[in-house]
Design a protein around this motif. Structure first.
Motif, short mmCIF file in Angstrom:
data_model
loop_
_atom_site.label_atom_id
_atom_site.label_comp_id
_atom_site.label_asym_id
_atom_site.label_seq_id
_atom_site.Cartn_x
_atom_site.Cartn_y
_atom_site.Cartn_z
N GLY B 109 0.84 -1.18 0.00
CA GLY B 109 0.00 0.00 0.00
C GLY B 109 0.87 1.22 0.00
O GLY B 109 2.06 1.11 -0.27
N PRO B 110 0.38 2.40 0.33
CA PRO B 110 -1.00 2.68 0.73
C PRO B 110 -1.98 2.69 -0.44
O PRO B 110 -1.58 2.43 -1.58
CB PRO B 110 -0.88 4.08 1.36
CG PRO B 110 0.32 4.70 0.72
CD PRO B 110 1.24 3.57 0.39
N GLY B 111 -3.24 2.99 -0.11
CA GLY B 111 -4.27 3.05 -1.15
C GLY B 111 -4.60 1.67 -1.69
O GLY B 111 -4.45 0.67 -1.00
N SER B 118 3.75 -7.43 1.42
CA SER B 118 4.27 -6.25 2.10
C SER B 118 4.15 -6.45 3.60
O SER B 118 3.42 -7.34 4.07
CB SER B 118 3.47 -5.02 1.65
OG SER B 118 3.71 -3.92 2.51
N GLN B 119 4.89 -5.62 4.34
CA GLN B 119 4.72 -5.58 5.80
C GLN B 119 4.36 -4.15 6.23
O GLN B 119 4.66 -3.73 7.34
CB GLN B 119 6.01 -6.06 6.49
CG GLN B 119 6.30 -7.54 6.20
CD GLN B 119 7.64 -8.01 6.73
OE1 GLN B 119 8.57 -7.22 6.89
NE2 GLN B 119 7.74 -9.30 7.00
N GLY B 120 3.70 -3.46 5.32
CA GLY B 120 3.38 -2.04 5.55
C GLY B 120 2.24 -1.80 6.52
O GLY B 120 1.94 -0.64 6.83
N ASP B 121 1.59 -2.87 7.00
CA ASP B 121 0.45 -2.69 7.90
C ASP B 121 0.82 -2.93 9.37
O ASP B 121 -0.05 -3.09 10.22
CB ASP B 121 -0.69 -3.64 7.53
CG ASP B 121 -1.25 -3.36 6.14
OD1 ASP B 121 -0.78 -2.39 5.50
OD2 ASP B 121 -2.14 -4.10 5.70
N TYR B 122 2.14 -2.96 9.65
CA TYR B 122 2.59 -3.24 11.02
C TYR B 122 2.03 -2.23 12.01
O TYR B 122 1.48 -2.60 13.05
CB TYR B 122 4.12 -3.24 11.05
CG TYR B 122 4.73 -3.45 12.42
CD1 TYR B 122 5.08 -4.73 12.85
CD2 TYR B 122 4.96 -2.38 13.29
CE1 TYR B 122 5.65 -4.93 14.10
CE2 TYR B 122 5.53 -2.57 14.53
CZ TYR B 122 5.86 -3.85 14.94
OH TYR B 122 6.42 -4.03 16.18
N PHE B 123 2.17 -0.93 11.69
CA PHE B 123 1.67 0.10 12.62
C PHE B 123 0.18 -0.12 12.90
O PHE B 123 -0.27 -0.07 14.04
CB PHE B 123 1.86 1.51 12.05
CG PHE B 123 3.26 2.04 12.11
CD1 PHE B 123 4.13 1.65 13.12
CD2 PHE B 123 3.71 2.95 11.17
CE1 PHE B 123 5.42 2.16 13.19
CE2 PHE B 123 5.00 3.47 11.22
CZ PHE B 123 5.85 3.06 12.23
#
Lengths: 253, 353
Positions: B109-111, B118-123
């Motif tokens: 992501g985003p969007g 990905s590991q972009g959703d950790y937060f």
């Protein structure tokens, strides 16, 4: 009880003793009582699970002496779906206002009805957002003044009031749809009969049952409770007519 | 000994859910995790669970709320944009204390992003995600085997603490096939006296709500939740280590990148660099204590966090290293998986500093 007296009327055990917070004249109190009387008369207290909405009736669980889940705004139909799928033999209802059922939760309402989810909608349509302070609802009448339509609802800007009973009665798996009111004693009695029929059809697993209540809001309509009854008769019912929109065919005896 | 199978991660998760006694699945298809609902749909006739394709992720999470609140053992799976839509319901379930298991098979992501891993959703997963002060238990599998094992663990922890549990995985682990040993089925015996099952004469009515209109009551509820979160932090931290005993450099990595990092450790050691891998298995609760212990070790020169993000878990590493050692970061974004060589090159450059 005094000797020689016969008890003919009392508070149902399915209502708690908690004093209701509703404004004087509001139909929420009437509908809570009618529904809980039906639950008691059908001996269903042990087998009923309610879902309450966001809005004035957000505290309905304070008054109904049954198991209740409080849903997020608009999501009562999805919550009721989840409960009913786990407990297909229990009586499940979702109690929702117009903002909840017909604005933010329209998708959940439409799809639950289309699936024929076997629970009962009790839809309290008073054409205004009561709890948040009198803003326009999807069912606010044309020309009706609210805090967000201070010059009256303009269809060219925000469309016409949504007729949910008429809409959901078109779905093949919806079993029973009736619009009722509590603006007269006679209509309140009819409302109770409609609730009973809806619960009976639900227990027969006939599909979705949907009771729309043409309701009032003296506080946000800026009128007396008595005047609100006149408003219903003169303005609400001509646009939202009472009656049965759909009912299962009666089996011949 | 369980059954040995070759399966996709998503299918292993689905089969494990059946074996763990799942009673209902509500979900909305989204790549790269639609195999879960497809698998459950194929297997449905053989079992006794509810399977419902919802009209949206918003509806799905609220069906979870209803069914979980009514005492059911419930699962949903989704991928990043879908999990964003579910956050409202996750916040409500956490406050209402309704257990349920979620899996976010993360994509870039985003969007709308990409369908690559990905590991972009950790937060979002670890710091709350929705509104209000809350956490959910977050498990991070790094293999198809763990995709199955974590389902059992997630159901167990969710029920034990009356909290949502999230399996935070990614599109690669969801899609790749590996050999695994399927856990044996466990009969689910619900013991949920708080659930809305109908008010019997022997008990008061059960009300499930997250509404506490008086500030004093809302604070009491929050204090209760925080106490529970501290209890989970004290009891449920899980992690794994590889060659950290004599390591000079600690690579921290979870999920898919921990597999790449492990390879980097082996290659690096062949070249004489003493690398070790620290792999959280729970990222909430975070293994704070062990990171702090490692940070106090004199022979460790620095930490480096390897992620498929712009640097998210690295902030938790920094918090717990607490300035005792340098903490570096290397990551790729947009669905690109870092290679062992990229990791080694970055480590080499920091060793020269």
């Amino acid at each position: 009880m005094k000797e020689g007296y016969e008890l003919i009327y009392q508070r149902p055990k399915t209502l708690t003793d908690t004093r209701m917070h509703y404004c004087p004249g509001c139909f929420h109190s009437t509908m809570h009582k009618l529904m809980m009387e039906v639950v008691e008369e059908m001996d269903l207290q042990e087998n009923t699970i309610g879902v309450c909405p966001v809005g004035c009736s957000v505290f309905a669980y304070e008054y109904m002496n049954i198991d209740v889940q409080e849903a997020a705004h608009g999501r009562a139909a999805a919550v009721a779906t989840g409960i009913k799928r786990i407990h297909p033999d229990k009586l499940v209802f979702s109690y929702q206002g117009d903002g909840d059922l017909a604005a933010i939760g329209t998708a959940e309402t439409i799809h639950a009805c289309n699936r024929g989810e076997n629970f009962t909608f009790i839809f309290i349509n008073n054409g205004i957002y009561g709890m948040t302070g009198g803003q326009m609802a999807p069912t606010t009448l044309v020309g009706q003044k609210t805090s967000t339509s201070p010059y009256g609802r303009e269809p060219a800007k925000v469309g016409l009031p949504l007729k949910m009973a008429e809409i959901v009665s078109r779905f093949g798996r919806v079993a029973y749809v009736e619009r009722v009111s509590c603006n007269t004693a006679a209509n309140a009695r009819k409302a109770k009969k409609a609730v009973r029929k809806a619960f009976e059809y639900q227990l027969q697993k006939l599909g979705t049952t949907f009771i729309e209540v043409a309701s009032n809001c003296p506080s946000q309509w800026k009128c007396t409770p008595e005047e609100s009854l006149d408003w219903i008769k003169d303005h609400v019912l001509p646009y939202f007519p009472l009656g049965v929109f759909k009912e299962p065919e009666k089996k011949e005896k | 000994m369980g059954e040995i199978k070759l399966m996709k991660g998503n299918e292993a998760l689905a089969e494990a859910a059946i074996r763990a006694g799942m009673q209902a699945y509500f979900g909305y298809p989204i790549t790269p995790q639609s195999e879960v609902i497809e698998y459950l749909a194929r297997e449905e006739p053989k079992h006794n669970y509810v399977l419902l394709q919802a009209e949206s992720e918003v509806a799905a999470v609220n069906m979870m709320y209803g069914a979980g609140g009514a005492g059911g053992r419930v699962l949903t799976t989704t991928s990043s944009p879908g999990f964003s839509l579910m956050q409202e319901g996750v916040s409500y379930m956490t406050c209402t204390e309704i257990p349920g298991v979620f899996a976010n098979i993360v994509r870039g992501g985003p969007g709308l992003g990409t369908i690559q891993p990905s590991q972009g959703d950790y937060f979002q997963a670890v710091k709350g995600g929705g509104h209000g002060d809350y956490h959910v238990i977050v498990l991070v599998p790094n293999s198809v085997q763990e995709m199955a094992d974590h389902v059992f663990l997630a159901f167990e922890l969710a029920d034990k603490y009356r909290i949502p549990a999230l399996i935070l995985s990614d599109g690669a682990i969801g899609q790749m096939m590996e050999k695994l040993e399927l856990p044996d089925p466990v009969p689910y015996k619900p013991n949920k006296p708080w659930a809305t099952t109908g008010k019997t004469k022997d008990r008061e009515r059960n009300i499930l709500t997250s509404l506490y209109i008086k500030s004093e009551d809302m604070e009491i509820k929050n204090i209760h939740l925080q106490k529970k979160f501290r209890e989970i932090e004290a009891n449920e931290v899980r992690f794994d280590e590889y060659k950290t005993e004599d390591a000079e450099v600690i690579i921290t990595s979870y999920g898919l990148t921990s597999r790449v990092a492990k390879k980097a450790v082996d290659i690096g050691r062949e070249q004489g660099i003493k690398l070790g891998l620290f792999r959280p298995i729970t990222v909430w609760p975070f293994p704070k204590g062990r990171i702090a212990e490692l940070a106090s070790r004199d022979d460790i020169r620095f930490f480096i966090s390897i992620e498929m993000s712009a640097g998210q878990m690295v902030e938790d590493i920094q918090l717990n290293v607490c300035g005792k050692k340098p903490v570096h970061f290397y990551g790729r974004m947009g669905g690109i998986v870092p290679t062992p060589q990229e990791i080694l090159d970055t480590v080499q450059s920091h060793l020269k500093e």
